[in-house]
Design a protein around this motif. Structure first.
Motif: not given
Length: 148
Positions: A67-71, A109-117, A36-37
Motif C-alpha cells: 500500500e505504501t512501497g515502504a518497509s 523509508g519513504d512511503a507513498v499512497a498506492d493510489g489504488e487502496e 485516507r482510504h
C-alpha cells in the motif's frame, strides 16, 4: 480481494465474514502516519488481511509494502481489536468483521499512497487525530499505543 476471500464470497455472497487482520501503528514520537482510504474516503491506519498460512507479522509487512512501497520495523504489539467497531460494509455490499492485531511500527523509508487502496498518506500529531474524518476504532488503538 484475495483468492481465498473470493472463494468464500462465491459461496456466501455478501453475508458477514469474520477475518483476521493486521494494523500498522506507524509512529514517530507523537506523530502517527494515517492513510485516507479509497473505499470510504476516511482516515485510518494502514493494514489488511492475513492470508492462509501467513504469519500475522509477515502480513503486516506485506500490506505496508503493497500500500505504501515502504518497509517498517515492528517494535511490538499494541493490542488486538474486534467487535462492532471493526465491522465494515464495503461499497459492493460485502460485510466483514475484522479481528486485527495492531503492531507498533517504525517507518524505514519513504512511503507513498498506492493510489489504488490509499488516496493519500499524512503524518498527524496525536491531539489532531480526533478532529479528522476517521474510522473511530483508531482512537482506541492510538490511545493504547501510549506516549513516546
Amino acid at each position: 480481494m484475495s483468492s481465498y476471500v473470493t472463494s468464500i464470497r462465491s459461496r456466501i455472497g455478501s453475508d458477514l465474514l469474520l477475518l483476521p487482520g493486521v494494523t500498522a501503528v506507524i509512529r514517530d514520537g507523537e506523530r502517527f502516519l494515517l492513510a485516507r482510504h479509497r473505499h470510504s474516503g476516511t482516515w485510518s491506519l494502514i493494514g489488511g488481511g492475513v492470508e492462509p498460512g501467513e504469519e500475522p507479522s509477515e502480513a503486516l509487512l506485506r500490506e505496508v509494502r503493497e500500500e505504501t512501497g515502504a518497509s517498517v520495523r515492528i517494535r511490538g504489539i499494541v493490542g488486538v481489536y474486534g467487535g462492532e467497531p471493526m465491522m465494515v460494509t464495503y461499497p459492493n455490499g460485502d460485510r466483514v468483521g475484522y479481528v486485527t492485531t495492531a503492531y507498533d511500527c517504525e517507518l524505514l523509508g519513504d512511503a507513498v499512497a498506492d493510489g489504488e487502496e490509499l488516496l493519500e498518506l499524512e503524518w498527524f500529531e496525536r491531539d489532531t487525530i480526533p478532529r479528522l474524518d476517521r474510522r473511530d476504532w483508531i482512537d482506541r488503538v492510538i490511545a493504547d499505543a501510549g506516549r513516546a
